[in-house]
Design a protein around this motif. Sequence first.
Motif, mmCIF file in Angstrom:
data_model
loop_
_atom_site.group_PDB
_atom_site.id
_atom_site.type_symbol
_atom_site.label_atom_id
_atom_site.label_comp_id
_atom_site.label_asym_id
_atom_site.label_seq_id
_atom_site.Cartn_x
_atom_site.Cartn_y
_atom_site.Cartn_z
ATOM 1 N N SER A 759 6.676 0.372 -0.380
ATOM 2 C CA SER A 759 7.937 0.749 0.254
ATOM 3 C C SER A 759 7.846 0.604 1.766
ATOM 4 C CB SER A 759 8.278 2.195 -0.122
ATOM 5 O OG SER A 759 9.431 2.624 0.542
ATOM 6 N N THR A 760 6.711 1.001 2.322
ATOM 7 C CA THR A 760 6.507 0.889 3.768
ATOM 8 C C THR A 760 6.511 -0.575 4.201
ATOM 9 O OG1 THR A 760 5.192 2.920 3.752
ATOM 10 C CG2 THR A 760 4.949 1.482 5.666
ATOM 11 N N GLU A 761 5.853 -1.439 3.415
ATOM 12 C CA GLU A 761 5.825 -2.871 3.736
ATOM 13 C C GLU A 761 7.227 -3.462 3.715
ATOM 14 O OE1 GLU A 761 3.102 -4.405 0.881
ATOM 15 O OE2 GLU A 761 1.336 -4.108 2.159
ATOM 16 N N LYS A 762 8.032 -3.049 2.737
ATOM 17 C CA LYS A 762 9.420 -3.540 2.678
ATOM 18 C C LYS A 762 10.213 -3.098 3.909
ATOM 19 C CE LYS A 762 10.104 -4.002 -2.314
ATOM 20 N NZ LYS A 762 10.897 -3.521 -3.493
ATOM 21 N N GLU A 763 9.975 -1.858 4.307
ATOM 22 C CA GLU A 763 10.683 -1.353 5.488
ATOM 23 C C GLU A 763 10.264 -2.123 6.738
ATOM 24 O OE1 GLU A 763 13.230 0.948 7.845
ATOM 25 O OE2 GLU A 763 13.149 0.528 5.691
ATOM 26 N N LEU A 764 8.965 -2.385 6.882
ATOM 27 C CA LEU A 764 8.480 -3.167 8.019
ATOM 28 C C LEU A 764 9.065 -4.572 8.016
ATOM 29 C CD1 LEU A 764 4.715 -2.112 8.119
ATOM 30 C CD2 LEU A 764 6.456 -1.597 9.838
ATOM 31 N N GLU A 765 9.138 -5.163 6.816
ATOM 32 C CA GLU A 765 9.718 -6.504 6.706
ATOM 33 C C GLU A 765 11.183 -6.493 7.125
ATOM 34 O OE1 GLU A 765 10.373 -9.950 3.279
ATOM 35 O OE2 GLU A 765 9.162 -8.168 2.849
ATOM 36 N N ARG A 766 11.906 -5.445 6.722
ATOM 37 C CA ARG A 766 13.322 -5.341 7.102
ATOM 38 C C ARG A 766 13.461 -5.224 8.608
ATOM 39 N NH1 ARG A 766 16.800 -1.631 8.547
ATOM 40 N NH2 ARG A 766 15.254 0.038 8.416
ATOM 41 N N LEU A 767 12.607 -4.412 9.207
ATOM 42 C CA LEU A 767 12.669 -4.236 10.651
ATOM 43 C C LEU A 767 12.353 -5.531 11.393
ATOM 44 C CD1 LEU A 767 10.958 -0.722 10.942
ATOM 45 C CD2 LEU A 767 13.377 -1.265 11.319
ATOM 46 N N ARG A 768 11.356 -6.302 10.853
ATOM 47 C CA ARG A 768 11.026 -7.584 11.480
ATOM 48 C C ARG A 768 12.224 -8.535 11.442
ATOM 49 N NH1 ARG A 768 5.898 -7.117 8.987
ATOM 50 N NH2 ARG A 768 6.598 -8.442 7.259
ATOM 51 N N ARG A 769 12.887 -8.567 10.273
ATOM 52 C CA ARG A 769 14.053 -9.451 10.155
ATOM 53 C C ARG A 769 15.152 -9.036 11.136
ATOM 54 N NH1 ARG A 769 13.082 -9.180 4.483
ATOM 55 N NH2 ARG A 769 14.711 -7.586 4.291
ATOM 56 N N GLU A 770 15.370 -7.735 11.253
ATOM 57 C CA GLU A 770 16.401 -7.258 12.174
ATOM 58 C C GLU A 770 16.043 -7.591 13.615
ATOM 59 O OE1 GLU A 770 16.869 -3.123 11.426
ATOM 60 O OE2 GLU A 770 17.984 -3.397 9.539
ATOM 61 N N GLN A 771 14.736 -7.475 13.898
ATOM 62 C CA GLN A 771 14.283 -7.782 15.258
ATOM 63 C C GLN A 771 14.494 -9.253 15.578
ATOM 64 O OE1 GLN A 771 10.151 -7.008 15.910
ATOM 65 N NE2 GLN A 771 10.335 -6.957 18.134
ATOM 66 N N LEU A 772 14.164 -10.106 14.577
ATOM 67 C CA LEU A 772 14.361 -11.540 14.786
ATOM 68 C C LEU A 772 15.838 -11.866 14.958
ATOM 69 C CD1 LEU A 772 11.857 -13.065 12.201
ATOM 70 C CD2 LEU A 772 11.732 -13.255 14.692
ATOM 71 N N ALA A 773 16.678 -11.242 14.110
ATOM 72 C CA ALA A 773 18.118 -11.492 14.195
ATOM 73 C C ALA A 773 18.670 -11.029 15.540
ATOM 74 C CB ALA A 773 18.829 -10.781 13.043
ATOM 75 N N ALA A 774 18.170 -9.857 16.010
ATOM 76 C CA ALA A 774 18.649 -9.324 17.282
ATOM 77 C C ALA A 774 18.280 -10.231 18.446
ATOM 78 C CB ALA A 774 18.056 -7.931 17.496
ATOM 79 N N SER A 775 17.138 -10.919 18.293
ATOM 80 C CA SER A 775 16.710 -11.793 19.397
ATOM 81 C C SER A 775 17.434 -13.127 19.389
ATOM 82 C CB SER A 775 15.204 -12.024 19.312
ATOM 83 O OG SER A 775 14.886 -12.772 18.130
ATOM 84 N N ALA A 776 18.133 -13.436 18.275
ATOM 85 C CA ALA A 776 18.757 -14.758 18.150
ATOM 86 C C ALA A 776 19.777 -15.018 19.248
ATOM 87 C CB ALA A 776 19.399 -14.899 16.775
ATOM 88 N N ALA A 777 20.616 -14.003 19.559
ATOM 89 C CA ALA A 777 21.674 -14.187 20.572
ATOM 90 C C ALA A 777 21.070 -14.557 21.917
ATOM 91 C CB ALA A 777 22.517 -12.923 20.673
ATOM 92 N N ALA A 778 19.973 -13.867 22.262
ATOM 93 C CA ALA A 778 19.335 -14.151 23.548
ATOM 94 C C ALA A 778 18.669 -15.520 23.545
ATOM 95 C CB ALA A 778 18.310 -13.059 23.859
#
Length: 897
Positions: A759-778
């Motif tokens: 469950s923790t690994e899934k949460e970390l993976e979700r956060l990584r994806r969100e971080q990557l998506a957030a950086s896309a605009a910049a």
Amino acid sequence: MKSHEIARRWLDFFSKKGHTVVPSASLVTNDPSLLFTVAGMVPFIPYLTAREKPPYSRATSVQKCIRTADIEEVGKTARHGTFFQMAGNFSFGDYFKEDAITFAWELLTSDVEKGGFGLDPERLWVTVYEDGDERDDEARAIWRDKIGIPNERIIGTGKADNYWNTGQAGPGGPCSEIYYDRGPAYGLEGGPAVDETRYIEIWNLVFMQYQLSAVRSKTDFDVAGELPQKNIDTGLGLERLAMILQGVENMYETDQVRPVLDKAAELSGKTYTSAEDPSDPHHADDVKLRVVADHVRSALMLISDGVSPSNEGRGYVLRRLIRRAVRSMRLLGVETAVLPELLPVSRDAMKGTYPEVETDFARISRIAYAEEKAFLRTIASGTERLEEAVKMSQAANKPLSGEDAFTLHDTYGFPIDLTLEMAEEAGLKVDEAGFRSLMQEQRQRAQADARGKKHGHDDVSVFNELLAAGQTVFTGYDELTSESSVRGIISAGSRVPYAGQGTEIFLVLNETPFYAEAGGQAADTGLITGDGFVLEVQDVQRPVKGLSVHKAIVREGEIAEGANVLAAVDAQRRHEAEQAHSGTHIVHAALHQILGPEALQRGSFNKAGYLRFDFSWGEGLSDAAKSEIEEVSNLAIRSNYQVETKIMSLAEAKALGATALFGEAYGDTVRVVEMNGDWSRELCGGTHVASTSRIGSLTLLGEQSVGSGNRRVEAFVGMDAFRHLAAERALVNELSEMLKVPSAQLPDRLAATLAKLKSTEKELERLRREQLAASAAALVSTAVDVDGVRVLIHDAGTGAGADDLRTLALDLRSRLGSGAAVVAVAGVSNSRPVVIVATNEEARAAGVKAGALVKTAAGILGGGGGGKDDVAQGGGSDASKLDAALTAVKAAVANRG
């Protein structure tokens, strides 16, 4: 007239003529030159060749037979089948030609009401031996003058068709064959010399009357003179006669075969039409249905007689039959398992003649179904690879390479005959010679490696020279220390008179207590000492049969040929090896008790404290089965069964039911090892404990596949078993301490911990994806113009997986909007660099292709890649060059013109 009725009438007729009725022998013959019983006369060969005195002067049988030399013709003709029944009558120095011919005519032409087969005499033709000046005028005269067949229906043929011999010096003689005319609808008029489809052979009479002094080929031999005892050997094809008496087109439509054919047609939705003309549109499907019907019956009968699928010998023939049947059904459109539907139908068709196929069907079906299941997995894994290879070969207009065929065989378990068949269906040839060459190279490498491990060099001539003085006497059954003398010393591949300190040698003694590796038991080690020298024995092998060769190092002094020595086996290591070897026998017996007698040994290895055992079985063992095998083994150990060895003839051992290793060659006298009588009784030349309790204990380590249809169990015995259990107990105690729970609660606590981790690994993976998506605009603002194409490159660093990088690349491409654009995103996943390139439609129109750019980047990273023009992925091994790889992508865009 049903097949079992034909067999009954045959035996009744010859019984009334004074013949002893002999039951059918097994399909697995004792003749070492044959894989199977291939003719009705095979069980009688010792009597026909005068090697043994027959217990009767006349005999008759209906014998089960298997022939596979013409397997490719099965289904294509009316007369080719793999399993068939040969009805025969035999005379050993009793009656000869006249009676043999008279018996045959009487049985074939007598009215059905009088016990005969009721054939029309006008439809019978015969052949006799006539080859130049050599003529069997006696047989022709009997047929013509006594039986009354017109001379024009008696055809003379040469040695190729009408002369029998064993293939070597010994008995031989002319033949006379009986043919049945099926009528004008089946071919041209004029007898068997004109058309063997219309005129079908049903019976062959062999007149064994000459002693051949040399046989160079079937048609080239020397006749020394007449035999003092003339014999008769005849064979009638029961299926061929059934075909005639039942009025059907071919043997596949007789009562013991047709039911399977009909069921196969039903399963496939095909209509069987009896087509035998290759130009008939139904012919191809009809051939496949006939192959299925024939092969399913053959598989049923082979398994019934104890054959199990394997990759060699009889087992390979069975495996091929099953696979050809399954493959034919797939070509007919049925891709699911078919044997559970077809095998019971064959059982019901055959049980009237062979009731054992019904009483033993649980075992038979288990073996057959497991083999089909394994083959379906093989097809699934190999077909895709084969289809790719076929497409590449077709595109290049070349045969399928031997290397591709070898890879399919070696990696995917795809048999070469299946590769040949599937390639032929695609209109493609296979470089079979190249395949055979690669197979031979593999065998040679394996043999060279084995020889190198065993005795250090390939040339065994020096060992043959030493063997000329007699076989090594093994004293190790009775003692572990023996006085002996040195017969020979070999160093660096040559025989030497002496060897000094530090030299590695191969030593031959006249007598030795050292057990040479054989029968799965590892060799003994120990010391050989004498006047002024000490040798450490590291291994003992038999590079040539009958000679034990000790691999040893001279630790002290100098040893010379002829020296007197004291050979002493390491007693502790021998005892531990005996524990393992006896444990192997116990595991074998336990497998028989739990799984059944078809769990046959396929190989074993045992050494001090350890054993492994390979056996035929089609699927993995359940945890319950493994626990039961371990429990039965340890109960046998605790029961303290006496381990007894007996020397007896091979025939006596077989009569007692002693288990032998399949494919092993045994002499006339064998050693039988028993535990509690017939609980475990095996042919074995190894050393054993005196009673099972001396094994101590046995712990199974695991079970795994070692090839299609074969499994392997491994175990520790004695102190090694105790140490293994002690180590596992210590590990459990350590985990219990770490997790702060009693050992009984470990599974639940570990499951909960792993679930939380996941469950923790899934949460970390979700956060990584969100971080990557957030950086896309910049990141969009970092795109630069390269000759009219906007190029965005980005190194995402370590942690993001290939899927995350692909998602980011596609997001960035869409954010770049209209106008030619390229995105190259890189990162490090599992310590390896990954590059994703995405292009939009405008960029592709400008000549920028993602696949080409990825290959450029991957080349710098020390790897490869590929994909479509719009999205591609690549990687390599050198993550330090990611910046250089991304820079190369930008440069490739600039240089695209």
